[in-house]
Every structure is written in C-alpha cells, then in structure tokens.
Design a protein around this motif. Sequence first.
Motif, PDB file in Angstrom:
ATOM      1  N   ASN A  81      15.414 -28.503 -37.274  1.00 53.58           N
ATOM      2  CA  ASN A  81      15.201 -27.859 -38.378  1.00 53.58           C
ATOM      3  C   ASN A  81      16.247 -28.513 -39.662  1.00 53.58           C
ATOM      4  OD1 ASN A  81      14.603 -26.630 -40.924  1.00 53.58           O
ATOM      5  ND2 ASN A  81      14.211 -24.578 -39.834  1.00 53.58           N
TER       6      ASN A  81
ATOM      7  N   ASN B 245      11.434 -25.125 -45.032  1.00 56.23           N
ATOM      8  CA  ASN B 245      11.821 -25.634 -43.715  1.00 56.23           C
ATOM      9  C   ASN B 245      10.910 -26.814 -43.330  1.00 56.23           C
ATOM     10  OD1 ASN B 245      13.588 -23.555 -42.635  1.00 56.23           O
ATOM     11  ND2 ASN B 245      12.242 -22.537 -43.821  1.00 56.23           N
ATOM     12  N   LYS B 246      11.493 -27.689 -42.377  1.00 47.74           N
ATOM     13  CA  LYS B 246      10.662 -28.730 -41.930  1.00 47.74           C
ATOM     14  C   LYS B 246      11.174 -28.876 -40.424  1.00 47.74           C
ATOM     15  CE  LYS B 246       9.821 -33.668 -42.160  1.00 47.74           C
ATOM     16  NZ  LYS B 246      10.259 -35.019 -42.628  1.00 47.74           N
ATOM     17  N   LEU B 247      10.411 -28.690 -39.279  1.00 51.60           N
ATOM     18  CA  LEU B 247      10.738 -29.032 -38.080  1.00 51.60           C
ATOM     19  C   LEU B 247      10.269 -30.574 -37.788  1.00 51.60           C
ATOM     20  CD1 LEU B 247       9.903 -26.181 -35.827  1.00 51.60           C
ATOM     21  CD2 LEU B 247      12.029 -26.782 -36.741  1.00 51.60           C
TER      22      LEU B 247
END
Lengths: 115, 114
Positions: free
Chosen positions: A92, A101-103
């Motif tokens: 993350n 957020n960006k996984l």
Amino acid sequence: QKEVEQNSGPLSVPEGAIASLNCTYSDRGSQSFFWYRQYSGKSPELIMSIYSNGDKEDGRFTAQLNKASQYVSLLIRDSQPSDSATYLCAVNSARLTGGGNKLTFGTGTQLKVEL
Amino acid sequence: KAGVTQTPRYLIKTRGQQVTLSCSPISGHRSVSWYQQTPGQGLQFLFEYFSETQRNKGNFPGRFSGRQFSNSRSEMNVSTLELGDSALYLCASRHGTGPHNEQFFGPGTRLTVL
C-alpha cells in the motif's frame, strides 16, 4: 522495474517443511504490506498484514519486513497440502495525490506442498 | 459478519455491449476498491471509493467507471466492451482509508466477452 516483484515459482516443498516466499518493492514510501492466498478459481484471501520492521507471527505464518532492503517475506511452517495455492504480496503506497489507497500486487508465487 | 458480496458471479457479453457489476461491502466498511485480474497482467487496481467519492484511480481507459452509493454499495460499469476486458473483476472493502486498514475481497465477477 516492477513495483512489486515476486518469483512466480512454482515453489515445491515437502509436507511438514517450511515454505519461504519473498517479495521486493520499489516505493520506499510504502507503509503497509499484505500477504494474500489465492486458490485456483477463487478470490484472494488475506493471510497477514505487517507495517513495522521485524517479524509478525500468526499461527503457522510469519511475515517479515525489512524496509531498508525493501523486502517482505512470508514463512509457512509445517506446510500442508492445503497450503498449495498462489501467494500474492501487496503493498500500500499511501503517498497519493488526493489521498486514498492503492494496493499494488505482485504477480504471485505458486506454492506446491507435496506429500 | 457477512463478507463482501458481488453480483452477478458470472457474465457473458459480446463486444460493444456494456456491463454493470455490483458490490456490497462488509457491514461498516466505507471504502470499496475494484480490481481486474487476468492471467497476463495479474491483479490491477481500477479505482477506490470512499463516502461516495472516488479517491484514487488506476490506469484504465475511461470506458471503466464506477460509483458508490450512500449505503457504501458500489457499482462499476464497463462500456463498449472489448475482448481484452474478459477478466475476473474483484471488489474489496476496508473499514477506513488509513494505509493500515486491511482489505477484504469478494468472490469476484467473472466476465467473458465474446
């Protein structure tokens, strides 16, 4: 360079052995790290999360994080045939414009536990 | 507590059509993210919604869009379908937006474009 790298495998280990799965990431600002297990035809299932350097244990699973080396690993003790699956490392990166957020996922390591 | 649910589970469409996929997050979770999974590209982030607002977007064309409703349920839409859109579309929910919030996936919708 890929953002999150994993060896695709397959990694074969005998039943009862320790399986070691590795992951490296490129963004030094990454704050949290996750391991997911995905059986064929199913969706990813969260196994563990880790945020601080060092080890985190949960049952037969131990996650290890080394931010200086940008390295995350997952150890599976006493491997069982039911552990045979693809293991996905996810990172993350919270430094995003506008928040959120960006996984980012690695491509996964296929683990085979043999009888 | 019930997990993330997605409907439909399977879809078959033809090129040029459009499709809408639905996701209901875990009760109390307000953040919903969408991912596309293909054998060649792996899991790729599409977008994230929180409190009905898109917080982040991945590198996908404008044909991919989404929205979130006041009850946190989310939909994603793909217009003018292409063969390459065939994939497993996964929805995931988390309680909040902090980086340490764990994310849980639904069972996915498998889309086949003919």
